[in-house]
Design a protein around this motif. Structure first.
Motif, PDB file in Angstrom:
ATOM      1  N   LEU A  40       0.968  -1.198  -0.070  1.00  0.00           N
ATOM      2  CA  LEU A  40       0.015   0.025   0.065  1.00  0.00           C
ATOM      3  C   LEU A  40       0.935   1.479  -0.191  1.00  0.00           C
ATOM      4  CD1 LEU A  40      -2.550  -0.998   2.834  1.00  0.00           C
ATOM      5  CD2 LEU A  40      -2.731  -1.379   0.336  1.00  0.00           C
ATOM      6  N   ILE A  41       2.005   1.048   0.548  1.00  0.00           N
ATOM      7  CA  ILE A  41       2.969   2.194   0.844  1.00  0.00           C
ATOM      8  C   ILE A  41       3.940   2.562  -0.462  1.00  0.00           C
ATOM      9  CG2 ILE A  41       4.257   3.536   2.376  1.00  0.00           C
ATOM     10  CD1 ILE A  41       3.465   2.077   4.631  1.00  0.00           C
ATOM     11  N   SER A  42       4.010   3.720  -0.707  1.00  0.00           N
ATOM     12  CA  SER A  42       5.313   4.019  -1.674  1.00  0.00           C
ATOM     13  C   SER A  42       5.977   4.832  -1.154  1.00  0.00           C
ATOM     14  CB  SER A  42       4.528   4.477  -3.112  1.00  0.00           C
ATOM     15  OG  SER A  42       5.587   4.593  -3.952  1.00  0.00           O
ATOM     16  N   TYR A  43       7.226   4.465  -0.835  1.00  0.00           N
ATOM     17  CA  TYR A  43       8.089   5.261   0.062  1.00  0.00           C
ATOM     18  C   TYR A  43       9.299   5.813  -0.695  1.00  0.00           C
ATOM     19  CZ  TYR A  43      11.635   5.704   3.742  1.00  0.00           C
ATOM     20  OH  TYR A  43      12.792   5.794   4.479  1.00  0.00           O
ATOM     21  N   LEU A  44       9.671   6.962  -0.517  1.00  0.00           N
ATOM     22  CA  LEU A  44      10.813   7.673  -0.925  1.00  0.00           C
ATOM     23  C   LEU A  44      11.622   8.070   0.181  1.00  0.00           C
ATOM     24  CD1 LEU A  44      12.367   9.043  -3.719  1.00  0.00           C
ATOM     25  CD2 LEU A  44      11.251  11.248  -2.778  1.00  0.00           C
ATOM     26  N   ALA A  61      -0.294   3.828  -5.302  1.00  0.00           N
ATOM     27  CA  ALA A  61      -0.213   3.450  -3.874  1.00  0.00           C
ATOM     28  C   ALA A  61      -1.572   4.135  -3.005  1.00  0.00           C
ATOM     29  CB  ALA A  61       1.211   3.820  -3.290  1.00  0.00           C
ATOM     30  N   LYS A  62      -1.559   3.837  -1.763  1.00  0.00           N
ATOM     31  CA  LYS A  62      -2.780   4.253  -0.929  1.00  0.00           C
ATOM     32  C   LYS A  62      -2.172   5.302  -0.154  1.00  0.00           C
ATOM     33  CE  LYS A  62      -6.665   1.008  -0.180  1.00  0.00           C
ATOM     34  NZ  LYS A  62      -7.287   0.508   0.765  1.00  0.00           N
ATOM     35  N   LEU A  63      -0.770   5.051   0.171  1.00  0.00           N
ATOM     36  CA  LEU A  63       0.035   6.158   1.138  1.00  0.00           C
ATOM     37  C   LEU A  63       1.249   6.292   0.491  1.00  0.00           C
ATOM     38  CD1 LEU A  63       0.260   7.774   3.540  1.00  0.00           C
ATOM     39  CD2 LEU A  63       0.778   5.541   4.627  1.00  0.00           C
ATOM     40  N   TYR A  64       1.478   7.800   0.271  1.00  0.00           N
ATOM     41  CA  TYR A  64       2.874   7.967  -0.585  1.00  0.00           C
ATOM     42  C   TYR A  64       3.707   8.599   0.687  1.00  0.00           C
ATOM     43  CZ  TYR A  64       0.672   7.211  -5.121  1.00  0.00           C
ATOM     44  OH  TYR A  64       0.268   6.899  -6.226  1.00  0.00           O
ATOM     45  N   ILE A  65       4.840   7.908   1.008  1.00  0.00           N
ATOM     46  CA  ILE A  65       5.590   8.850   2.097  1.00  0.00           C
ATOM     47  C   ILE A  65       7.070   9.470   1.259  1.00  0.00           C
ATOM     48  CG2 ILE A  65       6.769   8.413   4.262  1.00  0.00           C
ATOM     49  CD1 ILE A  65       4.716   6.218   4.936  1.00  0.00           C
ATOM     50  N   LEU A  66       7.204  10.598   1.402  1.00  0.00           N
ATOM     51  CA  LEU A  66       8.290  11.024   0.634  1.00  0.00           C
ATOM     52  C   LEU A  66       9.253  11.864   1.680  1.00  0.00           C
ATOM     53  CD1 LEU A  66       6.277  12.869  -2.319  1.00  0.00           C
ATOM     54  CD2 LEU A  66       6.777  10.283  -2.049  1.00  0.00           C
ATOM     55  N   ASP A  67      10.353  11.431   1.802  1.00  0.00           N
ATOM     56  CA  ASP A  67      11.131  12.083   2.770  1.00  0.00           C
ATOM     57  C   ASP A  67      12.132  13.072   1.995  1.00  0.00           C
ATOM     58  OD1 ASP A  67      12.485  12.662   5.239  1.00  0.00           O
ATOM     59  OD2 ASP A  67      13.166  10.537   5.642  1.00  0.00           O
ATOM     60  N   GLU A 104      -8.134   9.430  -3.657  1.00  0.00           N
ATOM     61  CA  GLU A 104      -8.273   8.442  -2.196  1.00  0.00           C
ATOM     62  C   GLU A 104      -6.805   8.323  -1.608  1.00  0.00           C
ATOM     63  OE1 GLU A 104     -11.182   6.628  -1.281  1.00  0.00           O
ATOM     64  OE2 GLU A 104     -11.918   8.206  -2.141  1.00  0.00           O
ATOM     65  N   ALA A 105      -5.906   8.647  -2.261  1.00  0.00           N
ATOM     66  CA  ALA A 105      -4.668   8.476  -1.628  1.00  0.00           C
ATOM     67  C   ALA A 105      -4.107   9.505  -0.739  1.00  0.00           C
ATOM     68  CB  ALA A 105      -3.502   8.154  -2.788  1.00  0.00           C
ATOM     69  N   THR A 106      -3.322   9.283   0.302  1.00  0.00           N
ATOM     70  CA  THR A 106      -2.836  10.167   0.982  1.00  0.00           C
ATOM     71  C   THR A 106      -0.958  10.376   0.785  1.00  0.00           C
ATOM     72  OG1 THR A 106      -4.251   9.562   2.653  1.00  0.00           O
ATOM     73  CG2 THR A 106      -2.253  10.410   3.585  1.00  0.00           C
ATOM     74  N   ILE A 107      -0.760  11.446   1.022  1.00  0.00           N
ATOM     75  CA  ILE A 107       0.762  11.841   0.649  1.00  0.00           C
ATOM     76  C   ILE A 107       1.364  12.574   2.062  1.00  0.00           C
ATOM     77  CG2 ILE A 107       2.664  13.087  -0.597  1.00  0.00           C
ATOM     78  CD1 ILE A 107       0.768  13.366  -3.002  1.00  0.00           C
ATOM     79  N   LEU A 108       2.204  11.713   2.786  1.00  0.00           N
ATOM     80  CA  LEU A 108       2.896  12.404   3.736  1.00  0.00           C
ATOM     81  C   LEU A 108       4.245  12.858   3.289  1.00  0.00           C
ATOM     82  CD1 LEU A 108       2.784  12.721   7.081  1.00  0.00           C
ATOM     83  CD2 LEU A 108       3.932  10.298   6.988  1.00  0.00           C
ATOM     84  N   LEU A 109       4.531  14.149   3.452  1.00  0.00           N
ATOM     85  CA  LEU A 109       5.716  14.681   2.760  1.00  0.00           C
ATOM     86  C   LEU A 109       6.538  15.426   3.959  1.00  0.00           C
ATOM     87  CD1 LEU A 109       4.872  16.729  -0.356  1.00  0.00           C
ATOM     88  CD2 LEU A 109       6.884  17.290   1.015  1.00  0.00           C
ATOM     89  N   SER A 110       7.746  14.853   3.961  1.00  0.00           N
ATOM     90  CA  SER A 110       8.770  15.690   5.173  1.00  0.00           C
ATOM     91  C   SER A 110       9.794  16.444   4.286  1.00  0.00           C
ATOM     92  CB  SER A 110       9.525  14.399   5.690  1.00  0.00           C
ATOM     93  OG  SER A 110      10.659  14.943   6.112  1.00  0.00           O
ATOM     94  N   THR A 111       9.787  17.881   4.862  1.00  0.00           N
ATOM     95  CA  THR A 111      10.761  18.605   4.036  1.00  0.00           C
ATOM     96  C   THR A 111      11.151  19.808   4.871  1.00  0.00           C
ATOM     97  OG1 THR A 111      11.286  19.947   2.114  1.00  0.00           O
ATOM     98  CG2 THR A 111       8.914  20.030   2.782  1.00  0.00           C
ATOM     99  N   HIS A 112      12.145  20.575   4.526  1.00  0.00           N
ATOM    100  CA  HIS A 112      12.489  21.753   5.069  1.00  0.00           C
ATOM    101  C   HIS A 112      12.025  23.130   4.355  1.00  0.00           C
ATOM    102  CE1 HIS A 112      15.076  19.928   8.360  1.00  0.00           C
ATOM    103  NE2 HIS A 112      15.737  19.551   7.441  1.00  0.00           N
ATOM    104  N   LEU A 113      11.850  22.478   3.129  1.00  0.00           N
ATOM    105  CA  LEU A 113      11.462  23.735   2.090  1.00  0.00           C
ATOM    106  C   LEU A 113       9.840  23.974   2.327  1.00  0.00           C
ATOM    107  CD1 LEU A 113      13.845  22.235  -0.701  1.00  0.00           C
ATOM    108  CD2 LEU A 113      14.274  24.255   0.952  1.00  0.00           C
ATOM    109  N   ILE A 114       9.514  24.567   3.258  1.00  0.00           N
ATOM    110  CA  ILE A 114       8.175  24.587   3.557  1.00  0.00           C
ATOM    111  C   ILE A 114       7.484  25.743   2.490  1.00  0.00           C
ATOM    112  CG2 ILE A 114       6.334  25.438   5.194  1.00  0.00           C
ATOM    113  CD1 ILE A 114       8.471  24.725   7.339  1.00  0.00           C
ATOM    114  N   GLN A 115       8.295  26.735   2.188  1.00  0.00           N
ATOM    115  CA  GLN A 115       7.493  27.670   1.100  1.00  0.00           C
ATOM    116  C   GLN A 115       7.224  27.121  -0.093  1.00  0.00           C
ATOM    117  OE1 GLN A 115      10.452  30.991   1.364  1.00  0.00           O
ATOM    118  NE2 GLN A 115       8.828  32.345   2.201  1.00  0.00           N
TER     119      GLN A 115
END
Lengths: 233, 276
Positions: A76-80, A147-153, A178-189
């Protein structure tokens, strides 16, 4: 509705006194783009690794679509990850075949279309590509899965601003509602405009979990300004 | 899923090991054509060249054997515990499937390495001169080696089958010793490769001590019988019986050690190991 991701009392201890995550609780609903934000060492990457079964929790539970991390959740998870995880001796087309072999929800045509858009040669060996191009290839592979959940670091950390725009455009265009993306970054702007929700994390605990609209109306600030205020050194 | 993992593990090992073993066989052919095939060892100078060529050849086969297990170790470490591990560990496969796939691929190449070493030794040694001598004195040679009594009907295919089983079990045991060492090394908070090397020497030392004790208990460790080719009681020393005993015991020990280390590796991979 069952959350796509649920963490309860989640802790990860690296040494006897250092907790990267400390009794973290978090639930994310389906169909949103979520920014996981926090200063260096706040526990973002540890949380992401735990969700992806690359670490074992010291305490607590993680449920992905109601299941503990394992074979079923990896489908279910697509992980970067934040680092290059590909076998650099392979050619780009071989890595695409590799993903197509292992992930039933991988769409090969989409991957080749994105390669063409970014003018990346499928016959090139990964080790011959620049750091930025390798990151683009990794992102193409991740976003070519249904995927159902994309996790991008840190997906946009190492690429130039023009490619950054293409990548964000790619993320928006290639995930379904329907999918969810969880995205981690410092480049907020750079990502603020695409986020639906923001999770602030500090010293291994969630300190804020609100939608971007709530932040704007309640705090009267942009996500970037609020981040600077909350995490002021 | 195991089939897919095995396909990529074999592909990765093949890339280096086919080249390495092609070099081994070509070296054997070269030594056979230019050295052993031309020498009859009937004078001192030729004897010296023959000796040196064998020394060179021993270096080549040692390097091939060492190189094979280094490639197997690197594949295991790199694929599971370096940056590549972030992809490998997020494939929809269990950790048990990863371990099994790497054990099968490592055992296949470990066995192939021993078969190809045997083949290359045959290429180097079995010159027309040696084969003529062997055929002319076959009966005496076989008797001297101990192919008598209960070992008289030990045919060549039976010996090969036994050696094949021995090779498979030894390759399995060698691979899993490496894998267990890498996984134990991951338990160290830093210097994990050094930790793996220390673990490997620790496991090897323990296995050597166990092996020595077992051989001593069964009376197979006295080297003077081998040197004088006679036992202390003056009975004829039977080389075949001795080798059957030593190899049989080694096979059994390798199998037991391999199974124990496999279980240990599986448990640690599932419950303890974090990616750096």
């Amino acid at each position: 509705m069952k959350p796509i991701l649920e963490c309860q009392g989640l802790s990860k201890r690296y040494s006897s006194s250092f907790y990267a995550l400390n009794n973290l609780n978090l639930a994310l609903e389906k169909g949103q783009i979520v920014g996981l934000l926090g200063p260096n060492g706040s526990g973002k990457t540890t949380l992401i690794k735990l969700i992806n079964d690359c670490l074992h929790p010291t305490q607590g539970t993680i449920l992905i679509d109601g299941m503990e991390p394992g074979v079923a959740t990896k489908k279910l998870i697509s992980y970067l990850p934040e680092r290059t995880c590909l076998d650099l001796s392979m050619k780009v087309k071989d890595v695409i075949a590799y993903y197509a072999d292992f992930y039933e929800n991988f769409v090969t045509e989409r991957a080749y279309q994105m390669l063409q858009d970014l003018e990346i040669n499928p016959n090139a060996r990964l080790k011959s590509l620049s750091k930025g191009t390798k990151e683009k290839v990794q992102l193409i592979l991740i976003m070519s899965r249904d995927a159902k959940l994309y996790i991008l670091d840190e997906p946009i950390g190492g690429v130039d601003p023009a490619a950054r725009d293409y990548i964000l455009h790619t993320i928006l265009n290639n995930y379904n509602e329907e999918a969810t993306i969880l995205l981690s970054t410092h480049l907020i702007q750079d990502i603020e405009n695409i986020l639906d929700r923001v999770v602030f994390i500090r010293q291994g605990q969630v300190v804020l979990n609100q939608t971007v609209d709530e932040i704007r109306t309640q705090h009267g600030k942009s996500v970037d300004s609020l981040f600077r205020e909350v995490f002021r050194c | 899923m195991l089939g897919k993992l095995l396909k990529y593990d074999m592909k990765s090992l093949n890339r280096f090991l086919i080249v390495l073993h092609t070099f081994l066989l070509l070296s054997a052919l070269g030594i056979r054509i230019f050295l052993t095939g031309r020498i009859f060892a009937d004078n001192t100078a030729e004897g010296t060249i023959l000796g040196l060529s064998f020394l060179l050849y021993i270096l080549v086969i040692t390097a091939a054997n060492f190189g094979t297990f280094i490639v197997i170790a690197v594949r295991f470490y790199k694929n599971l515990y370096s940056d590549e591990g972030y992809l490998t560990h997020t494939l929809p496969a269990t950790k048990g499937a990863h371990l099994l796939s790497k054990t099968i691929s490592g055992t296949i190449w470990g066995t192939l390495d021993m078969i190809l070493m045997g083949l290359s030794i045959y290429i180097v040694v079995a010159t027309p001169f040696v084969m003529d001598v062997y055929h002319a004195h076959r009966a005496e040679i076989l008797t001297e080696f101990g192919f008598i009594g209960r070992y008289a009907d030990l045919t060549f295919p039976k010996i090969l089958l036994f050696l094949l089983i021995f090779s498979i079990i030894c390759a399995f045991s060698s691979c899993i010793t490496i894998y267990a060492s890498v996984v134990l090394g991951q338990l160290f908070s830093g210097h994990r490769i050094l930790g793996a090397v220390v673990s490997y020497f620790a496991i090897s030392t323990i296995v050597s001590i166990l092996s020595f004790i077992s051989l001593a208990v069964l009376g197979l460790s006295t080297s003077k019988d081998l040197i004088y080719m006679r036992s202390a009681a003056g009975e004829p020393f039977n080389f075949v019986a001795y080798m059957a005993g030593v190899l049989g015991l080694s096979t059994l020990l390798a199998l037991i050690v391999g199974i124990i280390l496999y279980i240990l590796t599986y448990v640690l991979m599932n419950q303890k190991i974090d990616l750096a």
